[in-house]
Design a protein around this motif. Structure first.
Motif, short mmCIF file in Angstrom:
data_model
loop_
_atom_site.label_atom_id
_atom_site.label_comp_id
_atom_site.label_asym_id
_atom_site.label_seq_id
_atom_site.Cartn_x
_atom_site.Cartn_y
_atom_site.Cartn_z
N SER A 149 -69.44 -29.13 -10.50
CA SER A 149 -69.97 -28.16 -9.38
C SER A 149 -70.68 -27.16 -9.91
N TRP A 150 -71.97 -27.10 -9.24
CA TRP A 150 -73.09 -25.69 -9.67
C TRP A 150 -73.36 -25.00 -8.44
N GLY A 151 -73.52 -23.92 -8.40
CA GLY A 151 -73.87 -22.93 -7.51
C GLY A 151 -75.52 -23.29 -7.51
N GLN A 152 -75.84 -22.26 -6.42
CA GLN A 152 -77.17 -22.41 -6.27
C GLN A 152 -78.35 -21.90 -7.26
N GLY A 153 -77.65 -21.02 -8.01
CA GLY A 153 -78.22 -20.17 -9.03
C GLY A 153 -78.84 -19.03 -8.40
N THR A 154 -79.12 -17.97 -9.44
CA THR A 154 -79.95 -16.88 -8.78
C THR A 154 -81.30 -16.68 -9.69
N GLN A 155 -82.40 -16.35 -9.21
CA GLN A 155 -83.53 -16.34 -9.65
C GLN A 155 -83.88 -14.91 -10.38
N VAL A 156 -84.14 -14.98 -11.46
CA VAL A 156 -84.60 -13.82 -12.38
C VAL A 156 -86.12 -13.89 -12.52
N THR A 157 -86.87 -12.82 -12.44
CA THR A 157 -88.26 -13.01 -12.85
C THR A 157 -88.76 -11.65 -13.37
N VAL A 158 -89.13 -11.85 -14.53
CA VAL A 158 -89.51 -10.73 -15.41
C VAL A 158 -90.97 -10.47 -15.37
N SER A 159 -91.76 -9.53 -15.00
CA SER A 159 -93.09 -9.32 -15.09
C SER A 159 -93.35 -8.37 -16.39
#
Length: 121
Positions: free
Chosen positions: A110-120
């Motif tokens: 079972s995997w979740g939807q994840g969370t996006q991390v964006t580093v500029s």
């Protein structure tokens, strides 16, 4: 079957910080090691950090050592990933899962939807 929900991601400038959370439901994860993974665009999933069931031992991939800290609150059935000094190469979708320690073999399908991390930069 466990359900995992990741949260806390976002857009941050290089050098900034974020704290990710992974909330488990459906079963308690307090008896299991937990791990954080990430998948960057065009790359395979990477194991980033893991923690034993009681928080007594942790492991980090070299690229995040000294910058990321994994922790857990078994009373809340939640695992955290504190990320400091973020770099553009940390940009990815972050996921958590139940793992074997220290091998990081994933023990749940079972995997979740994840969370996006964006580093500029």
């Amino acid at each position: 079957q466990v359900q995992l929900v990741e949260s806390g991601g976002g857009l941050v400038q290089a050098g900034g910080s974020l704290t990710l959370s992974c909330a488990a439901s459906g079963r308690t994860v307090s008896s299991y090691a937990m791990g954080w993974f990430r998948r960057a665009p065009g790359k395979e999933r990477e194991s980033v950090a893991r923690i034993t069931y009681n928080g007594g031992n942790t492991y980090y991939v070299d690229s995040v050592k000294g910058r990321f800290t994994i922790s857990r609150n078994n009373a809340k059935n939640t695992v955290y990933l504190q990320m400091n000094s973020l770099k553009p190469e940390d940009t990815a979708v972050y996921y958590c899962n139940i793992v074997d320690y220290p091998s990081a073999v994933i023990l749940s399908g079972s995997w979740g939807q994840g969370t996006q991390v964006t580093v500029s930069s």
